[in-house]
Design a protein around this motif. Structure first.
Motif, PDB file in Angstrom:
ATOM      1  N   GLU A  75       0.812  -1.230   0.000  1.00  0.00           N
ATOM      2  CA  GLU A  75       0.000   0.000   0.000  1.00  0.00           C
ATOM      3  C   GLU A  75       0.841   1.275   0.000  1.00  0.00           C
ATOM      4  O   GLU A  75       0.404   2.307   0.504  1.00  0.00           O
ATOM      5  N   GLY A  76       2.048   1.204  -0.565  1.00  0.00           N
ATOM      6  CA  GLY A  76       2.854   2.421  -0.582  1.00  0.00           C
ATOM      7  C   GLY A  76       4.001   2.436  -1.578  1.00  0.00           C
ATOM      8  O   GLY A  76       4.563   3.486  -1.856  1.00  0.00           O
ATOM      9  N   ILE A  77       4.336   1.257  -2.102  1.00  0.00           N
ATOM     10  CA  ILE A  77       5.485   1.164  -2.997  1.00  0.00           C
ATOM     11  C   ILE A  77       5.033   0.803  -4.413  1.00  0.00           C
ATOM     12  O   ILE A  77       4.265  -0.145  -4.600  1.00  0.00           O
ATOM     13  N   VAL A  78       5.504   1.578  -5.397  1.00  0.00           N
ATOM     14  CA  VAL A  78       5.220   1.218  -6.787  1.00  0.00           C
ATOM     15  C   VAL A  78       6.329   0.280  -7.248  1.00  0.00           C
ATOM     16  O   VAL A  78       7.477   0.689  -7.411  1.00  0.00           O
ATOM     17  N   VAL A  79       5.985  -0.982  -7.419  1.00  0.00           N
ATOM     18  CA  VAL A  79       6.979  -1.970  -7.850  1.00  0.00           C
ATOM     19  C   VAL A  79       7.371  -1.687  -9.295  1.00  0.00           C
ATOM     20  O   VAL A  79       8.544  -1.714  -9.665  1.00  0.00           O
ATOM     21  N   PHE A  80       6.354  -1.404 -10.090  1.00  0.00           N
ATOM     22  CA  PHE A  80       6.551  -1.177 -11.508  1.00  0.00           C
ATOM     23  C   PHE A  80       5.315  -0.491 -12.051  1.00  0.00           C
ATOM     24  O   PHE A  80       4.212  -0.772 -11.624  1.00  0.00           O
ATOM     25  N   SER A  81       5.519   0.435 -12.966  1.00  0.00           N
ATOM     26  CA  SER A  81       4.373   1.093 -13.591  1.00  0.00           C
ATOM     27  C   SER A  81       4.589   1.138 -15.098  1.00  0.00           C
ATOM     28  O   SER A  81       5.695   1.423 -15.566  1.00  0.00           O
ATOM     29  N   PRO A  82       3.535   0.875 -15.880  1.00  0.00           N
ATOM     30  CA  PRO A  82       3.717   0.865 -17.332  1.00  0.00           C
ATOM     31  C   PRO A  82       3.938   2.267 -17.905  1.00  0.00           C
ATOM     32  O   PRO A  82       4.543   2.415 -18.955  1.00  0.00           O
ATOM     33  N   ASN A  83       3.456   3.307 -17.204  1.00  0.00           N
ATOM     34  CA  ASN A  83       3.452   4.647 -17.802  1.00  0.00           C
ATOM     35  C   ASN A  83       4.348   5.662 -17.105  1.00  0.00           C
ATOM     36  O   ASN A  83       4.601   6.729 -17.627  1.00  0.00           O
ATOM     37  N   ILE A  84       4.760   5.341 -15.900  1.00  0.00           N
ATOM     38  CA  ILE A  84       5.509   6.295 -15.072  1.00  0.00           C
ATOM     39  C   ILE A  84       6.811   5.602 -14.659  1.00  0.00           C
ATOM     40  O   ILE A  84       6.794   4.409 -14.352  1.00  0.00           O
ATOM     41  N   PRO A  85       7.957   6.329 -14.656  1.00  0.00           N
ATOM     42  CA  PRO A  85       9.231   5.633 -14.410  1.00  0.00           C
ATOM     43  C   PRO A  85       9.482   5.291 -12.942  1.00  0.00           C
ATOM     44  O   PRO A  85      10.557   5.569 -12.405  1.00  0.00           O
ATOM     45  N   PHE A  86       8.467   4.729 -12.273  1.00  0.00           N
ATOM     46  CA  PHE A  86       8.642   4.252 -10.898  1.00  0.00           C
ATOM     47  C   PHE A  86       9.116   2.804 -10.934  1.00  0.00           C
ATOM     48  O   PHE A  86       8.487   1.965 -11.559  1.00  0.00           O
ATOM     49  N   VAL A  87      10.200   2.496 -10.252  1.00  0.00           N
ATOM     50  CA  VAL A  87      10.618   1.099 -10.085  1.00  0.00           C
ATOM     51  C   VAL A  87      10.972   0.912  -8.618  1.00  0.00           C
ATOM     52  O   VAL A  87      11.879   1.571  -8.094  1.00  0.00           O
ATOM     53  N   ASP A  88      10.227   0.038  -7.945  1.00  0.00           N
ATOM     54  CA  ASP A  88      10.406  -0.182  -6.501  1.00  0.00           C
ATOM     55  C   ASP A  88      10.508   1.155  -5.766  1.00  0.00           C
ATOM     56  O   ASP A  88      11.401   1.359  -4.929  1.00  0.00           O
ATOM     57  N   PHE A  89       9.605   2.039  -6.098  1.00  0.00           N
ATOM     58  CA  PHE A  89       9.658   3.408  -5.591  1.00  0.00           C
ATOM     59  C   PHE A  89       8.782   3.562  -4.341  1.00  0.00           C
ATOM     60  O   PHE A  89       7.584   3.314  -4.382  1.00  0.00           O
ATOM     61  N   ASP A  90       9.402   3.983  -3.253  1.00  0.00           N
ATOM     62  CA  ASP A  90       8.686   4.102  -1.974  1.00  0.00           C
ATOM     63  C   ASP A  90       7.977   5.456  -1.890  1.00  0.00           C
ATOM     64  O   ASP A  90       8.442   6.378  -1.215  1.00  0.00           O
ATOM     65  N   LEU A  91       6.866   5.550  -2.555  1.00  0.00           N
ATOM     66  CA  LEU A  91       6.112   6.805  -2.568  1.00  0.00           C
ATOM     67  C   LEU A  91       5.591   7.138  -1.170  1.00  0.00           C
ATOM     68  O   LEU A  91       5.585   8.294  -0.751  1.00  0.00           O
ATOM     69  N   LYS A  92       5.190   6.117  -0.453  1.00  0.00           N
ATOM     70  CA  LYS A  92       4.678   6.325   0.908  1.00  0.00           C
ATOM     71  C   LYS A  92       5.737   6.996   1.783  1.00  0.00           C
ATOM     72  O   LYS A  92       5.448   7.949   2.505  1.00  0.00           O
ATOM     73  N   GLY A  93       6.959   6.486   1.708  1.00  0.00           N
ATOM     74  CA  GLY A  93       8.058   7.063   2.490  1.00  0.00           C
ATOM     75  C   GLY A  93       8.224   8.550   2.212  1.00  0.00           C
ATOM     76  O   GLY A  93       8.337   9.361   3.131  1.00  0.00           O
ATOM     77  N   LYS A  94       8.202   8.909   0.939  1.00  0.00           N
ATOM     78  CA  LYS A  94       8.365  10.308   0.523  1.00  0.00           C
ATOM     79  C   LYS A  94       7.244  11.189   1.069  1.00  0.00           C
ATOM     80  O   LYS A  94       7.479  12.272   1.609  1.00  0.00           O
ATOM     81  N   ILE A  95       6.016  10.720   0.892  1.00  0.00           N
ATOM     82  CA  ILE A  95       4.845  11.526   1.283  1.00  0.00           C
ATOM     83  C   ILE A  95       4.774  11.672   2.799  1.00  0.00           C
ATOM     84  O   ILE A  95       4.538  12.770   3.320  1.00  0.00           O
ATOM     85  N   VAL A  96       5.003  10.579   3.502  1.00  0.00           N
ATOM     86  CA  VAL A  96       4.918  10.626   4.969  1.00  0.00           C
ATOM     87  C   VAL A  96       5.993  11.555   5.515  1.00  0.00           C
ATOM     88  O   VAL A  96       5.745  12.345   6.435  1.00  0.00           O
TER      89      VAL A  96
END
Lengths: 315, 315
Positions: A75-96
Motif C-alpha cells: 500500500e505504498g510502494i510502486v513496484v513497476f508502472s507501465p506509464n511512469i518511471p517508478f521502479v520499486d519506488f517508496d512513494l509512501k516514504g516520501k509523502i509521509v
C-alpha cells in the motif's frame, strides 16, 4: 477543519482533490505528470499538486490516498508502472516524510473502483466486482469493505482466457478477454478490416494511428456503420461471457462497469452485456446482481483515493 | 472434555467424526444417507450418526460443522441439493433444537477445502483458492480465514467459460471448464471415440455405463493407452488454462487441488498443470503461488466441518 486529499497519478496528469471528512470537495489542482522527465520530476509534480491544495486552504490534513498505474506493494510502494518511471519506488516514504500524514497507495483501477463503490452509498455491500473496459481491461475486487489484492496483483480481470488458443494478447497468452473486448483489440480489428479494403466511416479516425476514441466508435455505431456494429457486437458478446464468469466466481452484490468504452455507450451497452451474461452464467445468478455504471468519470481516481484513506484513518 | 463433530453429508453416505478441540480424532461413525427415502429419513440418519458419536464418548459437545452438496443459505439452510431431497430445509434449526450446540453448514466442496487449508497448517495465509476436479468441477475461495460465498453461490469455478461457443455444458452454457476437464467430460469423449470404433483398453471400463473410475483412467494412462493419453492431456491443458485464470484473478498464497482425478494422478499431474498455467497467466504470478495437493482424501469433508465450527466457536 479536518480534510483528506485524493490523488490520481496518471501517465499524463496528476489530479489532486481536497475533501472534507464527509467527502465534500473543497478544492482541486492538476499538473502534468512529466513522466518522460524521470522520477525526480514526477515526485516534484506530485508535491506541487499537494502543496497547492494545502496552501490555499486552512485545513488539518488527516491523510492522502492515491492511485497509480502498475503493481503496488504494501500500500505504498510502486513496484513497476507501465506509464511512469517508478521502479520499486517508496512513494509512501516520501509523502509521509514531507507531509507527516497517513498515506495509502493502490493500483489506479482498484482505487477508482473503490471510489465508485463508496459513491454508490451501498457501503453495506460486502462483495463488489468492478470491471474497467477502456484501452485495456482491468478489474477490482472489494470484499468486506476492503480491496482484495491477494499477494498484490489480484484483479487481472482482462487476462482471463475466454477463448482457448484464441487471439494473441499483449500479456503473452492467447484468447484473453482483453484481446477481444478492449479498445486496443477493437482498434486492431478495425485496422485489419480497413486494410483489407472494407469501407467504414471509421477509416478517417484511423489516420493518426493512435487508439480510437470511444466517442468516435459510438458515433459510428449510432450511424449504423456496419464495421462499427460488428466490432461492438463482438465486444459485447465477450463482455457478457466474462461478466458471466465473474458472476459465477464471485456471486457479488454489486458489479460496477467503468472505463471509456462503457462510459461512452452507457446503459444500452450495459443492458446488452447483462442479457449476454445471463446466457452464460449459472441459472439465476445474474439476476441477483446489482449492475451499475460508473458515475464518477474522471474523478473516480481522486475520490477513490479519498475513500481509501478515509477508510484507513477512521478504523 | 470439549469436543466437536464434523459431518460430511453425501449423496450416498453420512460420515461423522468426533474431534478433540485440537483436531485429534476421537471416534467416527458412518450411515447410509438413504436419500431416495425422503428428507425425514435422511435427517434420522444424521441423528443416528451424531447420537452414536455422543453415546460412546463422554464429551461436552461444543458444536457441529457440516458440509452438504448444493446451495446453502445463512450457514444453515439447504436451499437445494442435487443429490439429497432437501429443499429450503432448515438443517440448523433441527440440529440446534436436538443437540443445543452451535452449528454451521456449508457447501460440501467449500467445507472440504476449508478443511484442507486448515490441515496445511498455513493458517496465516489470507488468500486461498481450492479447485475440486472429480465427476464435476467445483471450487472454494477462502479470504482472510473465511469462506467467501458472495450472495451464497460464489465459487462455481467449473463454470468459467474457457472456450467461447465450445462444448455444451450441463449448466446450459457452452465452453465451461467443466465441459472439458471433469471426469464426466472425459467419459463423454471416451464413449464417443469408442463408438466411432477406436481401440482402447478403456472400452471394457465403459460397459457399465456409469462414470469411469479415476483409478481406471490412471491405469490406462500409465499403460500408455493412446485414448487415455489424449483425454488426460487435453484435460490437463484446460486445467492449466483455468488455473492461470484463477491465479490472475486471485493471486492467491495457496492453491489447493482435490477431487478424484487429482488424487489418482497426483503430483505428476499437478506439475503439468502448473507448467501449463505458467503459459497462460500474467508473467511471474504462477511462481508466487504455493500449489498443493489435497491430503485428507475422504476425510476432508468431516475435518472441514470440524475446522469451520471450531473457527466460529472460538471467535
Amino acid at each position: 477543519m479536518k480534510a483528506y486529499i485524493g490523488l490520481d497519478i496518471g501517465g499524463t496528469k496528476i489530479l489532486g482533490v481536497l475533501y472534507k471528512e464527509d467527502g465534500t470537495e473543497l478544492d482541486r489542482a492538476k499538473k502534468k505528470t512529466k513522466a518522460s522527465e524521470g522520477v525526480d520530476v514526477v515526485i516534484e509534480q506530485i508535491y506541487k499538486v499537494v502543496d497547492k491544495l494545502l496552501e490555499e486552504s486552512k485545513v488539518e490534513l488527516m491523510g492522502i490516498g492515491a492511485g497509480s498505474p502498475g503493481l503496488i506493494k504494501d500500500e505504498g510502494i510502486v513496484v513497476f508502472s507501465p506509464n511512469i518511471p517508478f521502479v520499486d519506488f517508496d512513494l509512501k516514504g516520501k509523502i509521509v516524510k514531507r507531509y507527516g500524514c497517513a498515506f495509502v497507495l493502490g493500483n489506479d483501477v482498484n482505487v477508482a473502483m473503490f471510489g465508485e463503490w463508496k459513491h454508490t452509498g451501498l457501503d453495506q455491500a460486502r462483495s463488489v466486482v468492478g470491471l474497467f473496459i477502456g484501452t485495456g481491461i482491468g478489474g477490482a475486487i472489494i470484499i468486506n469493505g476492503e480491496l482484495y489484492l491477494g499477494q498484490g496483483s489480484a484483479g487481472e480481470m482482462g487476462h482471463m482466457v475466454v477463448q482457448d488458443n484464441g487471439m494473441i494478447c499483449g500479456c503473452g497468452s492467447k484468447g484473453c478477454f482483453e484481446a477481444y473486448a478492449s479498445k486496443t483489440a477493437m482498434q486492431k480489428f478495425i485496422n485489419a478490416q480497413i486494410k483489407k479494403g472494407r469501407q467504414s466511416i471509421l477509416e478517417e479516425a484511423m489516420i493518426d494511428g493512435g487508439v480510437i476514441k470511444s466517442s468516435v466508435l459510438e458515433n459510428a455505431y449510432n450511424a449504423k456503420d456496419p464495421l462499427a456494429i460488428e466490432v461492438i457486437d463482438e465486444a459485447i458478446h465477450y463482455m457478457g461471457v466474462a461478466t458471466a464468469n465473474y458472476v459465477n466466481i464471485f456471486h457479488p452484490e454489486i458489479f460496477i462497469f467503468s472505463g471509456g468504452v462503457i462510459e461512452s455507450f452507457g446503459q444500452p451497452m450495459l443492458s446488452r452485456i447483462i442479457d449476454e451474461a445471463r446466457k452464460h452464467s449459472m441459472p439465476g445468478l445474474v439476476d441477483d446482481v446489482d449492475f451499475r455504471l460508473s458515475e464518477l468519470g474522471d474523478d473516480a481516481g481522486a475520490y477513490g483515493g479519498y475513500a481509501l484513506i478515509r477508510s484507513k484513518v477512521s478504523t
